[in-house]
Design a protein around this motif. Structure first.
Motif: not given
Length: 148
Positions: A5-10, A24-34
């Motif tokens: 959420y922090l990355r999405a907000w920024t 889009w949020l799922c893509q960010i979540l996947r990047a964070v997890a990786n």
């Protein structure tokens, strides 16, 4: 989730289609997890190397013969290869090419496409890691024998 959420907000201004917010949020979540997974794996590898180097330092301080020297004298090639598989590949490759196959530093540098200084460093560090690994293995074996 907070990092996502922090990355999405920024980066919210980069979202062009508001209907695609969930993917889009799922893509960010996947990047964070990786990123977290890679960081954790790197730290585990460093922890393993640190433990082996610490065991080697203890060995250097003692009067006992080096476990690596003992291994080279008493074990067959298969056991040595098994021990080499337990340390990081770049160190194992350099040690095997030099100590097992008898290649010179310059030849190893050509084979691996790295400078001679890197080859010498990898051989030195690989030997330390092997000695530490063998010391830890010997200690674990002795503890199992005492327990039985």
């Amino acid at each position: 989730m907070q990092e996502t959420y922090l990355r999405a907000w920024t980066a919210f201004e980069q979202l062009r289609d508001h209907d695609a917010a969930f993917p889009w949020l799922c893509q960010i979540l996947r990047a964070v997890a990786n990123e977290r997974r890679r960081t954790h794996a790197r730290r585990q590898g460093l922890l393993f190397i640190t433990e082996l180097e610490a065991a080697h330092e203890e060995l250097v301080g003692s009067d006992a013969p080096s476990p690596l020297d003992e291994l080279l004298l008493h074990l067959d090639a298969a056991a040595l290869r098994e021990a080499l598989r337990s340390i990081p590949e770049e160190f194992a490759e350099a040690v095997e090419l030099h100590d097992v196959h008898g290649l010179k530093y310059r030849e190893i540098a050509q084979v691996t496409s790295v400078p001679i200084g890197t080859v010498m460093s990898r051989i030195s560090r690989g030997r330390r890691l092997l000695a530490g690994l063998l010391a830890v293995t010997r200690e674990e074996r002795a503890q199992r024998e005492v327990a039985t």
